[in-house]
Design a protein around this motif. Structure first.
Motif: not given
Length: 308
Positions: A252-263, A226-232, A234-242
């Motif tokens: 969630h990997l660290a403060d402000g850093l996350m990987d998203v699969e399926g988008a 599955r393709a992954t998108v690495r995102i950094r 400052p509003r990671a939690l808000e973007l994750a909900e969206l």
């Protein structure tokens, strides 16, 4: 369209050793003009299958042909099929040169061809030394030289880069790709997924003696990763909900850093823009052949290790 006479064809191939089923109803075609990678965990049946292709093991059932014929019926095997199954299969007291000359004599291959393959495989400096004193890498080069001796149109190479230095690995990659470009049939096994990803066009995967996959490298990766998108941001939690929805996984990997699969990265970027969310990084990454292989064979390894 290629004829069957240009291919390696296995049809319902099976091999049992007593109660152990090493290969079970395996069917595949290795076509000319491309490098076919032959993968599988230890004990998957790869070596047994290769041995059956070249007549060293007799199938319990089914059949396998090279150029439309049983290997044992080939009139001049060295000039039709080049084989590397065990680089140690050499008289340790003979020099590399004499080993190759002895093989050449069985098929009337001229001595100048021996000199050619010695030079091609980088053995010139050790050609007159006893093979018993060779390093693992030099032994592999000698095995490859033996496979090339008759300038065959089919190559079957089991772990040819084992023990080679980076230059040797690169040479094997370039060589087999060149051979395929000339229309030769190439079947190549390796446990080095990164190297196989650079070398092979098509992949056959065995697991517990059965064919698990038979597809192009791109199709295999697309189907089993599955393709992954690495995102950094400052509003990671808000973007994750969206971003969160069915089929989307957010890690969630660290403060402000996350990987998203399926988008898709583009959709995430548009969504962030619409909500005024600043993005400091938006990096799409695709899966690898290694990821696909591990996902495909995870339940078929003979010996499992414990995660640490």
């Amino acid at each position: 369209m290629r004829s069957v006479d240009d291919m390696i064809v296995a049809e319902n191939l099976s091999k049992s050793f007593g109660a152990k089923h090493a290969v079970q109803d395996v069917s595949f075609t290795v076509q000319p003009g491309r490098v076919t990678g032959f993968l599988g965990p230890n004990g998957a049946g790869k070596s047994t299958t290769m041995r059956m292709i070249v007549g060293l093991d007799r199938p319990t059932s089914g059949r396998v042909t090279v150029d439309g014929r049983d290997y044992r019926r080939l009139r001049s095997p060295l000039t039709e099929v080049g084989v590397l199954l065990d680089a140690k299969a050499v008289h340790t007291g003979r020099s590399a040169q004499n080993h190759l000359r002895a093989m050449a004599a069985t098929h009337g291959i001229p001595r100048r061809r021996v000199d050619e393959v010695i030079e091609i495989t980088g053995l010139s400096s050790v050609a007159r030394k006893r093979a018993g004193g060779f390093s693992l890498g030099m032994g592999q080069r000698l095995g490859i030289a033996a496979a090339l001796l008759g300038d065959p149109k089919t190559l079957i190479l089991d772990e040819p880069v084992n023990g080679l230095d980076p230059e040797g690995v690169l040479w094997v990659r370039r060589f087999v790709r060149h051979a395929a470009s000339e229309g030769k049939t190439v079947l190549l096994s390796s446990h080095l997924m990164s190297e196989m990803a650079l070398t092979a066009d098509h992949i056959i995967v065995l697991g517990r003696g059965k064919v698990l996959a038979d597809a192009s490298v791109d199709d295999l990766v697309r189907q089993w990763t599955r393709a992954t998108v690495r995102i950094r941001t400052p509003r990671a939690l808000e973007l994750a909900e969206l971003v969160a929805r069915d089929g989307v996984t957010v890690t969630h990997l660290a403060d402000g850093l996350m990987d998203v699969e399926g988008a898709a990265a583009q959709d995430i970027g548009d969504l962030a823009l619409a909500h005024g969310i600043a993005l400091h990084e938006l990096t799409p990454t695709s899966g690898t052949l290694e990821d696909a292989y591990l996902g495909l064979t995870g339940d078929d390894v003979e010996y499992k290790t414990k995660d640490i």
